[in-house]
Scaffold this active site. Structure first.
Site, mmCIF file in Angstrom:
data_model
loop_
_atom_site.group_PDB
_atom_site.id
_atom_site.type_symbol
_atom_site.label_atom_id
_atom_site.label_comp_id
_atom_site.label_asym_id
_atom_site.label_seq_id
_atom_site.Cartn_x
_atom_site.Cartn_y
_atom_site.Cartn_z
ATOM 1 N N SER A 1 0.806 -1.226 0.000
ATOM 2 C CA SER A 1 0.000 0.000 0.000
ATOM 3 C C SER A 1 0.836 1.270 0.000
ATOM 4 O O SER A 1 0.281 2.365 -0.143
ATOM 5 C CB SER A 1 -0.939 0.000 1.212
ATOM 6 O OG SER A 1 -0.196 -0.027 2.410
ATOM 7 N N LYS B 1 -6.943 3.678 8.282
ATOM 8 C CA LYS B 1 -6.024 4.674 7.731
ATOM 9 C C LYS B 1 -6.654 6.064 7.702
ATOM 10 O O LYS B 1 -6.015 7.072 8.058
ATOM 11 C CB LYS B 1 -5.595 4.256 6.323
ATOM 12 C CG LYS B 1 -4.735 3.002 6.292
ATOM 13 C CD LYS B 1 -4.426 2.577 4.870
ATOM 14 C CE LYS B 1 -3.559 1.326 4.843
ATOM 15 N NZ LYS B 1 -3.266 0.862 3.477
#
Length: 818
Positions: A702, A745
């Site tokens: 990511s 996140k």
């Protein structure tokens, strides 16, 4: 063959019975005689053997020989099922025999006694019908009396004596008769007739014409026979000792029983058996389990009370009788009551609560026709997975049991041990069902992702049957050895990660994710659940202690670093302990806990909040990471050095993240001209990528777009906006692929004060799980290509128009222009 030596002993007295002279040889030394095929008998010289005559041709041949008062030649056939023997079916060496009178037996058979005279070699078949007549050569056996022959005969007699002593089939007279034999060949034939040998071995001895060699062979066979007899004697001695011991034990027990009866004492063992039978008859069990219990009880009644098997069978029957087979608690299917219980004990967890209420609604409508689901709660530690299981049991009105699977690496822990092992027990599933007492508890299998595998087996494979609604109605435990119904059990498993769970096991469970809590949720949980519970546990329930909201937020930010609330409760408990001590010492205790007073109670902060850059920097990009503690902010730094085009990665990066860095560099090089970068510059510089906090392992794809943004910023000298954070996987063509952990996140970015968040376009569906109040405070941009990422993240080139040159073009060059 005992009758052979027995009849040979009286052979001299049967001369009148066998009043037939040996056939006289012709001028060439050959004799002519009738041949009698023998099926399962080898006749030795000097031995008397009864023969059974079954074929009409054999009876006719014997009758013809008796009329002519001739001897016959007995030869072994090469098979037992030969109807008409020919030369190919017969051995070539046999024995000349004198036959006695034919005897007709009561069963219709015919028998005749045969006395062996000498060995003969068949040389020609003269007649084959109606019986066989042959021409044969007698074989003479001459041997000189030497010391070696005498020693061999003495050794053979010694072995034969030991065999006679050990064998119950040989009387002592056999050895006495052997002692009176002076010829080695005759001794070998006599001993051979007493041994139980295969027909091929008997024929081999007959064909051994050298008397000394034949005696050596017989001596070897006697040695093997003696070994077998000694082994049999040893085994029989052990059996006799065991039988004697058991008989003595049974005799003593019978005496004890009679003494107890005479003294008027009750037979305790019989009383226990009667009680067991009564318990089995009264216990509600499945037919299979009841039949098994009755069979084991029948075995128990036939075993002496002091036998070791009694305790094993008693323990097994106790397990069968203590297990719940049909007993179950009644479900409380009041949805309003269940919703109140779940909300009273847990904050949030909307998905899990909705799933439980849906299950209760369907159960209310479908009844027993509905199959109980297998749920799997997945989430970081401290998010309430285990405690929610207890609340579910309370809402349903069922018993709650929990089994921790962390570190279990033996299949027998699930399926149990077979009763053949000493100390065998059922597996944890059956043990827990016995403890809970009902067939429909809420059964929590905690830490299912921590199962181990070794040479004892795979416990995850054993759980396949437990957690499959299609087959757990007949769960098989090795100890019970009868089917047990687990279909009524409400199984709930918990895990921190799904990756370690085998796919076949994961396919049988319905996964419900437990996301980490945001700061506002933690504050609400602390205010409504954690603080009241800790005050009560520390004896401060009525003391009026109050935690201000700012103090709770400060504990969440600077004293804990987790997705759950376990450490938050510990820190609150630490404050309560210090207050309790002051109250116990009679000192004045603070009742209002403010943010300014936390340092006094908890000491310096343990975690410093992430601080964004004070200004926009070149080569520094902000990424979003997902850890077991929830979301995290991750700074990525890139710097350029004179070199030869090497890529240096530091910060304890995993293999996947290193590949992401390689992919980001490949994309940057492929788009160098479009980005305003001189392609030759890549061969003149080394690129160093570093992720701070190097002691913490980092991995995953990511960070791909963040790595590419930092590299492009360093190579183009365009600054990265300090208030932009991003996450997404990059491809070699610059496409942005979706990633996981979007909720954690984005919540981390909100808590850190980030203004703009860049997410992959295909992660738009994950924004539904994020609270709206969080989204209102962020500028979330969905991107599908690296061009969009650079447009949002990089500032425009400086006013000098040096984009693409900047820092790279000012690197020192050598004499070759490099």
């Amino acid at each position: 063959m005992v009758e052979g030596w027995l009849l040979s002993m009286i052979g001299h007295s049967l001369n009148d019975f066998f009043s037939i002279n040996d056939a006289q040889p012709d001028a060439d030394g050959f004799i002519e005689a009738v041949l009698l095929p023998l099926a399962e008998t080898v006749v030795y010289p000097n031995m008397v053997t009864p023969l059974m005559l079954e074929r009409e041709a054999d009876i006719a041949a014997v009758g013809e020989a008796q009329i002519r008062r001739e001897t016959v030649i007995g030869v072994l056939m090469r098979g037992n099922e030969i109807a008409a023997p020919t030369a190919e079916n017969l051995y070539t060496l046999g024995t000349e025999m004198a036959l006695g009178r034919l005897m007709h037996l009561p069963d219709g058979g015919t028998s005749v006694l045969a006395q062996g005279r000498r060995r003969v070699q068949i040389v020609e078949f003269l007649q084959t019908s109606p019986y066989i007549r042959v021409r044969a050569r007698p074989i003479a056996e001459d041997v000189s009396e030497t010391r070696e022959v005498a020693a061999l005969m003495r050794a053979t007699l010694s072995l034969f004596q030991k065999c006679v002593e050990l064998s119950p089939q040989l009387p002592e007279e056999a050895y006495v008769y052997a002692l009176n034999i002076e010829h080695p060949g005759w001794l070998a034939d006599m001993v051979s007739s007493t041994l139980d040998l295969p027909l091929t071995e008997r024929q081999r001895l007959l064909e051994t014409t050298d008397p000394v060699e034949r005696l050596r062979r017989v001596s070897s066979l006697l040695g093997r026979e003696l070994e077998m007899l000694e082994l049999e004697e040893s085994i029989q001695s052990q059996v006799r000792r065991e039988v004697d011991r058991n008989q003595r034990e049974m005799f003593l027990r019978e005496q004890m029983r009679v003494i107890q009866h005479e003294l008027g004492e009750a037979d305790i063992f019989q009383q226990e058996l009667d009680e067991l039978r009564q318990r089995i008859e009264q216990k509600e069990m499945t037919p299979e389990a009841k039949d098994k219990a009755l069979k084991e009880l029948a075995r128990l009644t036939m075993i002496p009370p002091m036998a070791p098997e009694v305790g094993i069978i008693r323990t097994y029957l106790d397990w069968l009788l203590d297990l719940p087979w049909v007993t179950q608690s009644e479900d409380n299917l009041d949805l309003a009551h269940a919703a109140r219980v779940l909300d009273a004990e847990h904050y949030g967890l909307i998905k899990a609560k909705e799933r439980i209420l849906e299950h209760m609604a369907v159960r209310q409508l479908a009844g027993e026709a509905m199959k109980t689901p297998i749920l799997c709660f997945v989430g970081p530690p401290g998010t309430g997975k285990t405690s929610l299981g207890k609340s579910i049991a309370q809402a349903l009105g069922r018993e709650f049991v929990r089994v921790s699977l962390g570190g279990v690496h033996d299949e027998a822990e699930i399926r149990g041990h077979r009763r053949t092992y000493i100390g065998a027990l059922p597996g944890r599933i059956i043990q827990t069902m016995r403890k809970v007492g009902t067939i429909n508890p809420v059964f929590m299998l905690d830490e299912i992702d921590k199962l181990g595998v070794d040479f004892h087996g795979d416990p995850a494979a054993a759980l396949l049957e437990v957690l499959d609604p299609e087959q757990n109605h007949a769960f098989s435990d090795h100890y019970l050895d009868v089917s047990y119904d687990l279909s009524h059990v409400f199984f709930i498993t918990t895990a921190n990660y799904l990756d370690p769970i085998p796919p076949a096991l994961l396919d049988r469970m319905e996964v419900i994710e437990f996301p980490g809590y945001v700061e506002d949720e933690k504050v609400s949980i602390a205010r409504h659940f954690l603080i009241p519970r800790q005050l009560k546990q520390h004896g401060l329930g009525d003391s009026g202690v109050h935690f201000e909201e700012e103090a709770i937020r400060l504990i969440c930010r600077e004293y804990t670093y987790e997705a759950g609330v376990r450490n938050l409760e510990r820190e609150i408990g630490k404050v309560c302990r210090k207050l309790a001590r002051r109250v116990a010492e009679g000192k004045r205790a603070t009742k209002r806990i403010t943010a300014e007073k936390l340092t006094k109670f908890l000491g310096p902060p343990l975690f410093l909040p992430w601080l964004r850059e004070e200004s926009d920097e070149v080569g520094v990009a902000t990424g979003l990471a997902w850890t077991e503690a929830g979301g995290d902010i991750m700074a990525i730094e890139v710097t350029l050095m004179p070199g030869k085009g090497n890529l240096l990665l530091t910060g304890q990066l995993g293999d996947v993240m290193q590949e992401s860095a390689q992919a980001a560099l490949s994309y940057t090089r492929s788009q160098a001209r479009q980005l305003g970068i001189d392609p030759e510059e890549f061969d003149r510089v080394d690129i160093h990528v570093h992720l701070p906090e190097g002691a913490i392992p980092k991995d995953g794809p990511s960070a791909g777009i963040t790595l590419a943004t930092a590299m492009i910023s360093a190579l183009t000298q365009r600054k990265v906006r300090r208030d932009v954070a991003m996450t997404g996987e990059i491809t070699l063509r610059g496409r942005v692929l979706p990633v996981g952990g979007v909720r954690e996140k984005v919540l981390t970015a909100h808590r850190a004060g980030v203004r703009q968040v860049l997410l992959p376009k295909r992660n738009e569906k994950d924004l539904v799980e994020i609270p709206k109040r969080v989204l209102r405070g962020l500028d979330v941009q969905l991107v599908s290509h690296m061009d969009e990422v650079l447009a949002y993240a990089l500032l425009p080139p400086d006013a000098t128009g040096a984009a693409g040159a900047g820092h790279v073009s000012k690197l020192p060059r050598n004499d070759n222009g490099e």
